[in-house]
Design a protein around this motif. Structure first.
Motif, PDB file in Angstrom:
ATOM      1  N   PRO A 121       0.846  -1.201   0.000  1.00 30.46           N
ATOM      2  CA  PRO A 121       0.000   0.000   0.000  1.00 30.46           C
ATOM      3  C   PRO A 121       0.883   1.252   0.000  1.00 30.46           C
ATOM      4  N   VAL A 122       0.588   2.196  -0.888  1.00 32.60           N
ATOM      5  CA  VAL A 122       1.440   3.385  -1.011  1.00 32.60           C
ATOM      6  C   VAL A 122       0.692   4.696  -0.786  1.00 32.60           C
ATOM      7  N   ALA A 123      -0.646   4.663  -0.776  1.00 36.30           N
ATOM      8  CA  ALA A 123      -1.427   5.885  -0.570  1.00 36.30           C
ATOM      9  C   ALA A 123      -2.869   5.488  -0.251  1.00 36.30           C
ATOM     10  N   VAL A 124      -3.638   6.482   0.195  1.00 39.75           N
ATOM     11  CA  VAL A 124      -5.056   6.288   0.488  1.00 39.75           C
ATOM     12  C   VAL A 124      -5.853   7.244  -0.390  1.00 39.75           C
ATOM     13  N   GLU A 228     -18.647  17.563  -5.526  1.00 44.29           N
ATOM     14  CA  GLU A 228     -18.502  16.223  -4.953  1.00 44.29           C
ATOM     15  C   GLU A 228     -19.712  15.944  -4.063  1.00 44.29           C
ATOM     16  N   LEU A 229     -20.372  14.817  -4.297  1.00 43.70           N
ATOM     17  CA  LEU A 229     -21.528  14.461  -3.487  1.00 43.70           C
ATOM     18  C   LEU A 229     -21.094  13.880  -2.139  1.00 43.70           C
ATOM     19  N   LYS A 230     -21.856  14.208  -1.098  1.00 41.97           N
ATOM     20  CA  LYS A 230     -21.719  13.488   0.153  1.00 41.97           C
ATOM     21  C   LYS A 230     -22.382  12.121  -0.020  1.00 41.97           C
ATOM     22  N   VAL A 231     -21.946  11.163   0.775  1.00 43.78           N
ATOM     23  CA  VAL A 231     -22.474   9.803   0.646  1.00 43.78           C
ATOM     24  C   VAL A 231     -23.005   9.329   1.994  1.00 43.78           C
ATOM     25  N   LYS A 232     -24.184   8.673   1.966  1.00 46.36           N
ATOM     26  CA  LYS A 232     -24.803   8.110   3.160  1.00 46.36           C
ATOM     27  C   LYS A 232     -24.824   6.585   3.028  1.00 46.36           C
ATOM     28  N   PRO A 242     -16.512  13.691   1.321  1.00 44.92           N
ATOM     29  CA  PRO A 242     -15.198  13.083   1.033  1.00 44.92           C
ATOM     30  C   PRO A 242     -14.054  14.020   1.364  1.00 44.92           C
ATOM     31  N   SER A 243     -14.006  14.445   2.618  1.00 42.58           N
ATOM     32  CA  SER A 243     -12.945  15.350   3.059  1.00 42.58           C
ATOM     33  C   SER A 243     -11.677  14.549   3.335  1.00 42.58           C
ATOM     34  N   PRO A 244     -10.523  15.214   3.360  1.00 42.23           N
ATOM     35  CA  PRO A 244      -9.281  14.499   3.663  1.00 42.23           C
ATOM     36  C   PRO A 244      -9.347  13.714   4.967  1.00 42.23           C
ATOM     37  N   GLU A 245      -9.905  14.332   6.013  1.00 39.58           N
ATOM     38  CA  GLU A 245      -9.980  13.657   7.306  1.00 39.58           C
ATOM     39  C   GLU A 245     -10.873  12.423   7.235  1.00 39.58           C
ATOM     40  N   ASN A 246     -12.032  12.566   6.593  1.00 44.54           N
ATOM     41  CA  ASN A 246     -12.981  11.450   6.526  1.00 44.54           C
ATOM     42  C   ASN A 246     -12.464  10.297   5.682  1.00 44.54           C
ATOM     43  N   ILE A 247     -11.729  10.633   4.625  1.00 45.63           N
ATOM     44  CA  ILE A 247     -11.176   9.579   3.768  1.00 45.63           C
ATOM     45  C   ILE A 247     -10.063   8.840   4.493  1.00 45.63           C
ATOM     46  N   GLN A 248      -9.152   9.589   5.128  1.00 40.44           N
ATOM     47  CA  GLN A 248      -7.994   8.948   5.743  1.00 40.44           C
ATOM     48  C   GLN A 248      -8.365   8.118   6.969  1.00 40.44           C
ATOM     49  N   ASN A 249      -9.367   8.576   7.729  1.00 41.20           N
ATOM     50  CA  ASN A 249      -9.728   7.800   8.923  1.00 41.20           C
ATOM     51  C   ASN A 249     -10.786   6.739   8.647  1.00 41.20           C
ATOM     52  N   GLY A 250     -11.245   6.654   7.385  1.00 42.63           N
ATOM     53  CA  GLY A 250     -12.169   5.599   7.012  1.00 42.63           C
ATOM     54  C   GLY A 250     -13.633   5.899   7.297  1.00 42.63           C
ATOM     55  N   THR A 251     -13.945   7.112   7.771  1.00 45.67           N
ATOM     56  CA  THR A 251     -15.340   7.477   8.025  1.00 45.67           C
ATOM     57  C   THR A 251     -16.136   7.551   6.727  1.00 45.67           C
ATOM     58  N   VAL A 286       2.458  12.625  -1.795  1.00 45.34           N
ATOM     59  CA  VAL A 286       1.112  12.055  -1.899  1.00 45.34           C
ATOM     60  C   VAL A 286       0.072  13.134  -1.582  1.00 45.34           C
ATOM     61  N   THR A 287       0.299  13.865  -0.511  1.00 41.88           N
ATOM     62  CA  THR A 287      -0.617  14.927  -0.094  1.00 41.88           C
ATOM     63  C   THR A 287      -0.636  16.070  -1.102  1.00 41.88           C
ATOM     64  N   THR A 288       0.534  16.410  -1.641  1.00 48.43           N
ATOM     65  CA  THR A 288       0.631  17.491  -2.621  1.00 48.43           C
ATOM     66  C   THR A 288      -0.203  17.184  -3.864  1.00 48.43           C
ATOM     67  N   VAL A 289      -0.162  15.938  -4.316  1.00 50.24           N
ATOM     68  CA  VAL A 289      -0.910  15.553  -5.514  1.00 50.24           C
ATOM     69  C   VAL A 289      -2.407  15.502  -5.236  1.00 50.24           C
ATOM     70  N   GLY A 290      -2.807  15.223  -4.002  1.00 53.30           N
ATOM     71  CA  GLY A 290      -4.224  15.221  -3.675  1.00 53.30           C
ATOM     72  C   GLY A 290      -4.738  13.954  -3.036  1.00 53.30           C
ATOM     73  N   TYR A 291      -3.824  13.035  -2.726  1.00 51.72           N
ATOM     74  CA  TYR A 291      -4.218  11.813  -2.027  1.00 51.72           C
ATOM     75  C   TYR A 291      -3.781  11.910  -0.574  1.00 51.72           C
ATOM     76  N   PHE A 292      -3.741  10.770   0.107  1.00 43.13           N
ATOM     77  CA  PHE A 292      -3.491  10.791   1.541  1.00 43.13           C
ATOM     78  C   PHE A 292      -2.447   9.733   1.881  1.00 43.13           C
ATOM     79  N   PRO A 293      -1.523  10.047   2.812  1.00 47.54           N
ATOM     80  CA  PRO A 293      -0.449   9.101   3.134  1.00 47.54           C
ATOM     81  C   PRO A 293      -0.980   7.820   3.774  1.00 47.54           C
ATOM     82  N   VAL A 294      -0.244   6.737   3.605  1.00 52.17           N
ATOM     83  CA  VAL A 294      -0.588   5.513   4.306  1.00 52.17           C
ATOM     84  C   VAL A 294      -0.093   5.640   5.734  1.00 52.17           C
ATOM     85  N   LYS A 295      -0.801   5.024   6.645  1.00 49.54           N
ATOM     86  CA  LYS A 295      -0.414   5.076   8.062  1.00 49.54           C
ATOM     87  C   LYS A 295       0.842   4.233   8.257  1.00 49.54           C
TER      88      LYS A 295
END
Length: 295
Positions: A121-124, A228-232, A242-251, A286-295
């Motif tokens: 895994p290289v990014a989220v 971008e649509l919110k998802v339920k 689909p915010s950075p925080e919500n994507i990275q923490n899996g919410t 990864v963050t600069t391009v628009g994705y999120f780092p792997v933990k």
């Protein structure tokens, strides 16, 4: 000894000494002063696969080659399936994939390299559903998205929008993003034949940006000039952006990992490149391009 004989002897010795000098290089510098190449970092590394990951892969390669100019990292797209197929047939060193490798693909890869493939895994990333900026719809449930992409829901008024037809955009079936949406949103069922297939996420974003009644999907890094649509998860659940925080923490319900696959454990230049990708600098990119780092 006579003075003229001494002069001749000195000139002869000088000539002999000058003939013992080391040859100069073609650039005029002394050939013996050139810095030796860095061991293990010559040659080429091929990276192929996910269109979602192409931009990120190219940025990693550019930065790595600045530090190691003797190395050459070649990054091309074509889709996750294309990259994994190249891994199986031995025509790429690294396959980029926006989905996990399938069991059948893993077994095929092991026929060539029994100890592989190696998953890294290289990014989220988060799969985002896009609509035109003028679309009044702000959020959809996973069930509503499924109905739209199966072709059961065909008008925006049925999901809280205008009385207009829904123009559905999708990715080609070699795309890992396509597979992710098919498995996660459609439950493995087939996309509606009305869906217009486009060759990359950037093309989907561009199409939705021009079509007021369009809907498409792709990686969150490409979401520019559209909504971008919110998802339920269901009708009773909270709509998650689909915010950075919500994507990275899996919410966010449609978060996913992005992968490198290798035929076997990496060595030499390939290993050095992977070390860079997972280094603090590589993960910052990864963050600069628009994705999120792997933990």
């Amino acid at each position: 000894m006579r003075p003229q004989h001494c002069s001749l002897l000195v000139l002869t010795l000088l000539g002999l000494l000058s003939g013992c000098r080391r040859p100069s290089g073609s650039d005029g510098e002394d050939a013996g002063t050139r810095a030796p190449p860095v061991p293990g970092l010559q040659g080429s590394v091929t990276v192929k696969g996910s269109d979602t990951m192409v931009l990120l892969g190219q940025r990693w390669a550019e930065r790595f080659m600045k530090v190691h100019p003797e190395a050459k990292i070649q990054v091309t797209g074509g889709g996750s399936g294309t990259g994994i197929a190249a891994l199986i047939n031995g025509t790429t060193d690294i396959a980029m994939s926006s989905r996990p490798i399938k069991d059948a693909e893993r077994q095929q890869a092991q026929q060539r390299h029994p100890s592989g493939p190696v998953e890294l895994p290289v990014a989220v990333d988060g799969i985002t559903f896009y609509v035109h900026e003028s679309n009044p719809v702000e959020a959809l449930t996973l069930e509503q998205l499924k109905a739209i992409y199966l072709g059961d829901t065909t008008r925006w008024k049925d999901v809280g929008g205008n009385d207009a037809p829904i123009v559905v955009y999708s990715r080609e079936n070699s795309s890992g993003t396509y597979v992710f949406v098919k498995d996660t949103v459609l439950g493995g069922e087939d996309f509606t034949p009305r869906a217009l297939t486009l060759p990359g996420t950037a093309a989907v974003v561009n199409a939705v940006g021009l079509e007021r009644n369009g809907i498409g999907y792709g990686g969150s890094a490409y979401a520019k000039g559209i909504k971008e649509l919110k998802v339920k998860k269901d009708a009773a659940s909270e709509a998650i952006a689909p915010s950075p925080e919500n994507i990275q923490n899996g919410t966010y319900p449609l978060s996913r990992r992005l992968y490198f696959y290798l035929p076997r454990q990496a060595t030499g230049t390939t290993r050095a490149f992977l070390d860079y990708v997972l280094s603090p600098e590589g993960q910052e990119l990864v963050t600069t391009v628009g994705y999120f780092p792997v933990k």
